[in-house]
Design an enzyme around this catalytic site. Sequence first.
Site, PDB file in Angstrom:
ATOM      1  CE  LYS A   1      62.453 -29.124 -31.084  1.00 40.27           C
ATOM      2  NZ  LYS A   1      62.479 -30.189 -30.122  1.00 40.27           N
TER       3      LYS A   1
ATOM      4  CE  LYS B   1      54.190 -25.124 -31.578  1.00 37.77           C
ATOM      5  NZ  LYS B   1      54.161 -25.597 -32.987  1.00 37.77           N
TER       6      LYS B   1
ATOM      7  CB  SER C   1      53.074 -27.430 -27.721  1.00 41.30           C
ATOM      8  OG  SER C   1      53.727 -27.486 -26.489  1.00 41.30           O
TER       9      SER C   1
ATOM     10  CG  ASN D   1      63.938 -30.243 -26.861  1.00 38.60           C
ATOM     11  OD1 ASN D   1      64.116 -29.311 -27.629  1.00 38.60           O
ATOM     12  ND2 ASN D   1      62.736 -30.595 -26.429  1.00 38.60           N
TER      13      ASN D   1
ATOM     14  NE  ARG E   1      58.278 -29.846 -19.095  1.00 39.80           N
ATOM     15  CZ  ARG E   1      58.309 -29.061 -18.009  1.00 39.80           C
ATOM     16  NH1 ARG E   1      57.766 -29.493 -16.867  1.00 39.80           N
ATOM     17  NH2 ARG E   1      58.844 -27.853 -18.069  1.00 39.80           N
TER      18      ARG E   1
ATOM     19  CE1 TYR F   1      56.508 -24.869 -27.432  1.00 36.40           C
ATOM     20  CE2 TYR F   1      57.242 -24.308 -29.638  1.00 36.40           C
ATOM     21  CZ  TYR F   1      56.642 -25.192 -28.765  1.00 36.40           C
ATOM     22  OH  TYR F   1      56.163 -26.396 -29.225  1.00 36.40           O
TER      23      TYR F   1
HETATM   24  C1  WQD Z   1      62.161 -30.718 -20.307  1.00 36.59           C
HETATM   25  C2  WQD Z   1      62.576 -30.614 -18.854  1.00 36.59           C
HETATM   26  C3  WQD Z   1      63.786 -28.608 -18.309  1.00 36.59           C
HETATM   27  C4  WQD Z   1      67.371 -29.481 -20.622  1.00 36.59           C
HETATM   28  C5  WQD Z   1      59.268 -29.314 -24.839  1.00 36.59           C
HETATM   29  C6  WQD Z   1      59.567 -28.875 -26.211  1.00 36.59           C
HETATM   30  C7  WQD Z   1      58.460 -28.042 -26.765  1.00 36.59           C
HETATM   31  C8  WQD Z   1      57.127 -28.654 -26.480  1.00 36.59           C
HETATM   32  C9  WQD Z   1      56.954 -28.904 -25.007  1.00 36.59           C
HETATM   33  C10 WQD Z   1      56.337 -29.998 -28.299  1.00 36.59           C
HETATM   34  C11 WQD Z   1      62.393 -29.191 -18.300  1.00 36.59           C
HETATM   35  C12 WQD Z   1      64.640 -29.859 -18.118  1.00 36.59           C
HETATM   36  C13 WQD Z   1      66.104 -29.567 -20.069  1.00 36.59           C
HETATM   37  C14 WQD Z   1      68.508 -29.569 -19.779  1.00 36.59           C
HETATM   38  C15 WQD Z   1      67.070 -29.841 -17.891  1.00 36.59           C
HETATM   39  N1  WQD Z   1      56.965 -29.889 -27.158  1.00 36.59           N
HETATM   40  N2  WQD Z   1      65.965 -29.751 -18.732  1.00 36.59           N
HETATM   41  N3  WQD Z   1      68.308 -29.761 -18.447  1.00 36.59           N
HETATM   42  O1  WQD Z   1      60.820 -27.291 -22.090  1.00 36.59           O
HETATM   43  O2  WQD Z   1      59.300 -29.282 -21.610  1.00 36.59           O
HETATM   44  O3  WQD Z   1      59.456 -28.238 -23.935  1.00 36.59           O
HETATM   45  O4  WQD Z   1      57.987 -29.811 -24.668  1.00 36.59           O
HETATM   46  O5  WQD Z   1      55.853 -29.137 -28.955  1.00 36.59           O
HETATM   47  O6  WQD Z   1      58.684 -27.993 -28.159  1.00 36.59           O
HETATM   48  O7  WQD Z   1      60.756 -28.137 -26.189  1.00 36.59           O
HETATM   49  O8  WQD Z   1      61.327 -29.598 -23.028  1.00 36.59           O
HETATM   50  O9  WQD Z   1      63.364 -30.971 -23.082  1.00 36.59           O
HETATM   51  O10 WQD Z   1      63.608 -28.439 -23.021  1.00 36.59           O
HETATM   52  O11 WQD Z   1      62.805 -29.649 -21.003  1.00 36.59           O
HETATM   53  O12 WQD Z   1      66.919 -29.998 -16.669  1.00 36.59           O
HETATM   54  O13 WQD Z   1      69.681 -29.486 -20.220  1.00 36.59           O
HETATM   55  O14 WQD Z   1      63.956 -30.899 -18.769  1.00 36.59           O
HETATM   56  O15 WQD Z   1      63.991 -27.693 -17.253  1.00 36.59           O
HETATM   57  O16 WQD Z   1      61.966 -29.299 -16.942  1.00 36.59           O
HETATM   58  P1  WQD Z   1      60.204 -28.554 -22.548  1.00 36.59           P
HETATM   59  P2  WQD Z   1      62.864 -29.656 -22.597  1.00 36.59           P
END
Ligand code: WQD
Length: 346
Positions: free
Chosen positions: A87, A158, A127, A204, A236, A154
């Site tokens: 994921k 989905k 998702s 994440n 988000r 990913y």
């Molecule tokens: C969130 C934001 C990054 C890490 C998630 C799940 C995926 C799906 C959708 C359920 C982004 C930023 C992240 C870091 C950062 N959920 N970030 N520094 O990519 O939205 O996807 O939601 O199914 O499974 O992974 O989540 O937490 O990776 O990123 O700035 O060290 O945080 O760029 O904007 P994402 P995420």
Amino acid sequence: MKERILVTGGTGYIGSHTVVELQNAGYEVVIIDNLSNSNADVVDNIEKVSGIRPAFEKLDCLDYAGLDAMFEKYKGIKAIIHFAASKAVGESVQKPLMYYRNNLGSLINLLELMPKHGVEGIVFSSSCTVYGQPDPENLPVTEKAPIKKAESPYGNTKQINEEIIQDTVASGAPINAILLRYFNPIGAHPTALLGELPNGVPQNLIPYLTQTAIGIREKLTVFGDDYSTPDGSCIRDFINVVDLAKAHVVAIDRILNKKQKAKVEVFNVGTGRGLSVLELIHAFEASTGVKLNYQIGPRRAGDIEQVWADPTLANTELGWKAETSIEDTLRSAWNWQLKLRERGIQ
Ligand code: WQD
């Protein structure tokens, strides 16, 4: 005891919280998990939280024969909640074939075996990534928003998973399905006995953030502040994991009580509120009193700029609503990180 429910990926982050809520609702739970991104001691913690030890089998959903034998061993499984999948958006860009094999093959195996074992329903962990980057006029995003080209393998898995379920049900298979499109699950159980604990370096945001706050990671990098958003960082819809878990129980009830209005139903599971990465960092500092060491870095491949839910359909049709504040949710994530250190785990 009510009906027996199979939870694939049940020692994972969302899975473990959902197992507890299913048990609280009186369901008997069987967990299968290949432990590729979780640990078997989560079963002990589920028992500590709910007082009931779920059955657990270490099993990969790609193992067709193993799945078949598991359904024989645990007869009478009424429905499945299918979490088991890879994921991480960023990782999927680097390893697409692993994502396609795992996320598609696992679902196909389950759908093939359901009729054979009299399993009537499936709740699928989908998702918001299926929406790709919604157009401005489609934000907040409803279930009717166009499914756009996925921005990552990913997200594409989905989308294809949803189509596989739709086509299987349309072919006449005796299966009812509810697709829950999650936004960004965060936080931990109020007992701090369950939470997000990815193996290795977290992909994440929240686990990386709390590991930075406690000193495991030196600095959090914000992946880009040059997006077309008010503060330049991505937006988000961060939803509390327990609130999300409760949505799954409502979905299972709906299927088993034959309340569905179609054999396949789709619901957005989000708070309806968009928050930027920088706003989240500031909210963490304000709600915990902990200063965070972070820097701005380059964008991450596969990220979309902004997405948040219109959860009206789930609110009205399912009677489900996200209840927990972002402040309480961030505090729960921090308490979980503190508990991990206390237990010598991180
Ligand atoms: C969130 C934001 C990054 C890490 C998630 C799940 C995926 C799906 C959708 C359920 C982004 C930023 C992240 C870091 C950062 N959920 N970030 N520094 O990519 O939205 O996807 O939601 O199914 O499974 O992974 O989540 O937490 O990776 O990123 O700035 O060290 O945080 O760029 O904007 P994402 P995420």
